[in-house]
Design a protein around this motif. Structure first.
Motif: not given
Lengths: 438, 290
Positions: A65-77
């Protein structure tokens, strides 16, 4: 001769291989198109959604499954919201062997990124609700049916459900509202003051993005101007005409002339808050952290104020929308994708989203939660959504609104619009807004 | 009487020169100011996208530090490396293409020469991004639109079409005397040897020019990078990254970093230029002896 023959052979070989490529490519494209057309049109989304509930002991599925979302939602920080939630989802469905692939696409960009090539776009993605019309037109978004649709209806206010519906069908699982409200300095304005813009202008400096067409309509709509009737009636057109609109233009001419008014463009408002030259700005949750940093203990956020037009109080109305999780109809594992979309929009996921990134939830139960309700930003955003906003229309003709409205704002700031020509200019704006030409 | 005349002529010349110099100084300032402003902004300590003063009130290196260390949301170092790799490869390939095509057009005679030059001229009149959707679907069909193949796709996009831009280099090759080629042929050189051993060493300025222009294009191109990279943030180039920094959500925090990023981009380009600059002077000096 020999050389020519060789060249010919080579050339024909090339053509043949190309043709081979082309034909196989087209057949697969056709078949997928057919299957997706069949499946998406009515059945799949609904049946799969039902299946997920019906079959408690899920069949084993292996899916990517490919999921797209804003980069903030994928940042460790920022707490890695999206991957964490996806992993939790996989853990809840032990029979499904899911591999996740992530891509970066901010909600507002879904329109551009998904429609560019829906067949190669993400299976599950986040979008801003004003993108819906384009996504449907390009077959980039699936209708949600059955249990998922019921879930959306039962956990959200009617206005939010409407914001992700077209012709009665629900297209996404909403996870937050999207609008703007007012930030102010509590050392300058009291809670009474912030109820009326003109009172505020007497006490301090207010900055408003008048040259941005996402904001300027607040004044016009406040005095009875409408956009597409209730927002969904394309035939009704935009009504920014007549005395009611002219009165607003006249008010804005005076507003611009007020020394305590600053037009908020190129970040002027926020920088003014920092150095104290501005005491209130209009913006959304994306600026919440910066405003808190600038104002510190004097931080205040509240729904939109009223303004006084010819002695009468008129409420300002912001454009509001929602952000939601959508499912791509070209996706191979509809069942999994729909379930994931529902999970990402669930109360649990919204709560995590709020805790990690201050994304204001829209789930009605969650909003009742005291820890969430105590947050000034949440209250301001929800008050605005419920009371001082209109749903931003997403009918196709809405595209004609932005340009003329922005020109009006700029002309007001430049002083091109005066009390003498206000009527004329307003009428011209209304005419261009209702014509299809550029 | 005579003396007076000279003084007035002198004064007149002085006045004209002063006016000319003042005009030039103003123009130079107008031209340099935006660049200077970007450099100053990149060292600005105040946050946000708008300031009330033209010059920053205080200076800091934090913007550069943030740009290269705060990589969780916008990974600038990664984008920088992507672009550098793409730029190096497309620079090598397209320089080879341009010089080869130019040499053929300038030295060889064949039936398609004139039609080809006309065709190239006409195709060159269309903007490149006209074909971007077609290019995307072709790349997708051959499997270059996903994963690490995106870099290959971008190198292809930036270099494959450059053969059409041969006009300037061809014009330069035309100025090299044919007698040099003929002398080499008499000595038994092949066409390729003439190209590499005779023409190339005499064409350093134009090689430098070609290398520079083809190295710059990946740094400044936005449209193709955006269309081809789509959601794969790992393969973003600097142009997309800088554009992202100015989005509504990031602009307040990233504006000064944006300026820093813009300054950083100029570094590899400037370095390459300085390195290659000395070849600009050479030219034809000492080509034909005696």
């Amino acid at each position: 001769m020999k050389k020519k023959a060789l060249a010919l052979v080579l050339a024909s070989a090339m053509v043949a291989s190309l043709a081979g490529c082309g034909s196989s490519e087209t057949t697969t494209a056709e078949t997928t198109a057919e299957t997706t057309a069949e499946t998406t049109a009515e059945t799949t989304a609904e049946t799969t959604a039902e299946e997920t509930t019906a079959a408690e002991e899920e069949e084993a599925i292996t899916a990517t499954i490919t999921v797209w979302g804003p980069s903030e939602d994928q940042s460790e920080e920022n707490g890695n919201w999206l991957p964490t939630m996806c992993e939790q989802f996989a853990a809840e469905h032990p029979n499904w062997d899911i591999t996740f692939e992530y891509g970066v696409c901010a909600e507002g960009d879904a329109k551009a990124m998904v429609t560019q090539d829906p067949t190669a776009a993400a299976d599950v993605y986040m979008f801003a609700n004003d993108n819906i019309t384009d996504l449907i037109a390009s077959n980039g978004i699936a209708k949600l049916g059955g249990e998922t649709a019921e879930y959306v209806q039962s956990t959200n206010s009617a206005a939010i459900v409407d914001s992700v519906s077209v012709d009665g069908d629900i297209y996404g699982v909403p996870f937050t509202t999207n609008t703007w409200y007012m930030y102010y300095d509590t050392s300058v304005f009291t809670e009474e003051d912030v109820k009326n813009l003109d009172t505020m202008l007497e006490k301090g400096v207010v900055s408003f993005p008048l040259t941005n067409s996402w904001y300027i309509q607040a004044f016009y709509v406040g005095n009875g101007c409408t956009l597409f009737g209730d927002g969904y009636d394309e035939a009704a057109g935009i009504d920014f005409s007549g005395d009611k609109a002219v009165a607003v233009t006249e008010y804005l001419v005076d507003l611009v002339a007020n020394p305590n008014f600053v037009n908020d463009a190129d970040g002027k408002g926020l920088s003014g808050l920092r150095d104290g030259s501005v005491n209130a700005i209009f913006s959304g949750s994306w600026d919440a952290a910066s405003v808190k940093e600038a104002l510190g203990d004097n931080f205040g956020a509240v729904a939109l104020p009223t303004y006084t037009l010819n002695g009468e109080e008129k409420q300002m109305y912001a454009f509001a929308g929602s952000k939601a999780i959508g499912v791509n109809p070209n996706c191979e594992n509809m069942q999994v994708a729909v379930a994931l979309a529902k999970y990402l929009g669930s109360a649990e996921a919204q709560k995590a989203h709020y805790e990690l990134r201050n994304i204001v939830p829209c789930n009605t139960e969650l909003l009742a939660d005291s820890s969430v309700a105590a947050d000034a930003v949440v209250t301001a955003q929800n008050d605005t959504f419920d009371n001082t906003s209109i749903i931003q229309p997403f009918v196709a003709a809405m595209g004609n609104y932005w340009g003329p409205a922005e020109s009006m704002g700029k002309a007001l700031i430049n002083g091109e619009v005066t009390h003498e020509n206000a009527a004329e200019q307003t009428e011209a704006m209304n005419t261009t807004m209702n014509s299809d030409g550029l | 009487m005579k003396k007076k005349e000279t003084t007035s002529a002198k004064t007149r010349r002085f006045i004209t020169n002063s006016i000319v110099h003042i005009c030039l100084a103003i123009l130079a300032a107008v031209w340099v100011f935006p660049i200077l402003w970007v450099v100053l902004t990149s060292f600005r300590a105040e946050k946000g996208s708008y300031t009330t003063t033209f010059l920053p009130k205080s200076y800091t290196l934090d913007n550069y530090i943030k740009l290269f260390t705060d990589t969780t949301v916008l990974d600038f170092p990664q984008m920088f490396m992507n672009t550098l790799i793409i730029a190096i490869f497309s620079c090598l390939i397209s320089t080879f293409f341009v010089l080869s095509v130019s040499y053929c057009m300038s030295r060889l005679r064949f039936k398609m020469r004139k039609p080809y030059m006309n065709m190239a001229m006409i195709i060159g009149l269309f903007p490149g991004f006209m074909s971007m959707v077609a290019v995307y679907y072709i790349l997708k069909a051959i499997g270059l639109s996903e994963g690490s193949m995106i870099r290959v796709a971008l190198v292809l996009v930036y270099s494959a079409g450059t053969g059409l831009g041969f006009q300037i280099a061809k014009g330069f090759f035309d100025t090299i005397p044919k007698s040099l080629d003929e002398a080499a042929y008499l000595d038994g050189a092949t066409k390729f040897q003439v190209f590499t051993k005779v023409t190339m060493p005499l064409s350093k300025p134009i090689i430098v020019y070609t290398v520079l222009t083809s190295f710059i294009s990946p740094w400044v191109d936005f449209i193709f990078a955006k269309v081809i990279c789509r959601a794969e943030s790992k393969y973003y180039t600097v142009a997309i990254g800088l554009w992202k920094m100015l989005e509504k959500e990031y602009i307040d925090n990233w504006y000064t970093c944006f300026a820093a990023g813009a300054v950083c981009i100029s570094i590899p380009i400037a370095a390459l230029f300085m390195f290659m600059q000395r070849y600009y002077v050479d030219g034809l000096s000492g080509a034909v002896k005696g």
